[in-house]
Design a protein around this motif. Sequence first.
Motif, mmCIF file in Angstrom:
data_model
loop_
_atom_site.group_PDB
_atom_site.id
_atom_site.type_symbol
_atom_site.label_atom_id
_atom_site.label_comp_id
_atom_site.label_asym_id
_atom_site.label_seq_id
_atom_site.Cartn_x
_atom_site.Cartn_y
_atom_site.Cartn_z
ATOM 1 N N GLN A 12 0.696 -1.070 -0.012
ATOM 2 C CA GLN A 12 0.027 0.093 0.120
ATOM 3 C C GLN A 12 0.743 1.084 -0.033
ATOM 4 O OE1 GLN A 12 -3.758 -0.135 1.052
ATOM 5 N NE2 GLN A 12 -3.720 -2.272 0.919
ATOM 6 N N PHE A 13 0.665 2.044 -0.810
ATOM 7 C CA PHE A 13 1.454 3.494 -1.057
ATOM 8 C C PHE A 13 0.751 4.595 -1.591
ATOM 9 C CE2 PHE A 13 1.776 1.691 -5.102
ATOM 10 C CZ PHE A 13 1.943 2.538 -6.088
ATOM 11 N N GLY A 14 1.029 5.630 -1.334
ATOM 12 C CA GLY A 14 0.556 6.908 -1.893
ATOM 13 C C GLY A 14 1.537 7.887 -2.649
ATOM 14 N N VAL A 15 1.079 8.517 -3.416
ATOM 15 C CA VAL A 15 2.018 9.530 -4.102
ATOM 16 C C VAL A 15 1.344 10.954 -4.258
ATOM 17 C CG1 VAL A 15 3.220 10.013 -6.282
ATOM 18 C CG2 VAL A 15 2.791 7.749 -5.509
#
Length: 64
Positions: A12-15
Amino acid sequence: MMTCIIDLEPLQFGVVVTLKEMNGVNRIDNFIKLCMARGWFVSKLDVQNQIDVYARAEEEIKFE
């Protein structure tokens, strides 16, 4: 010979992307449409709104 099996979970990641066009043309809507066409979840953040929410959360309330 040794075999190792690893059960990997999705990462899970965000940018956060900030764009500035050289000629002053606003291309953010086109960028968002292209990202959504790839199946990415896109949400716009209003920085001032985030600051206001944080400031309100930090207020001290006195009950009498």
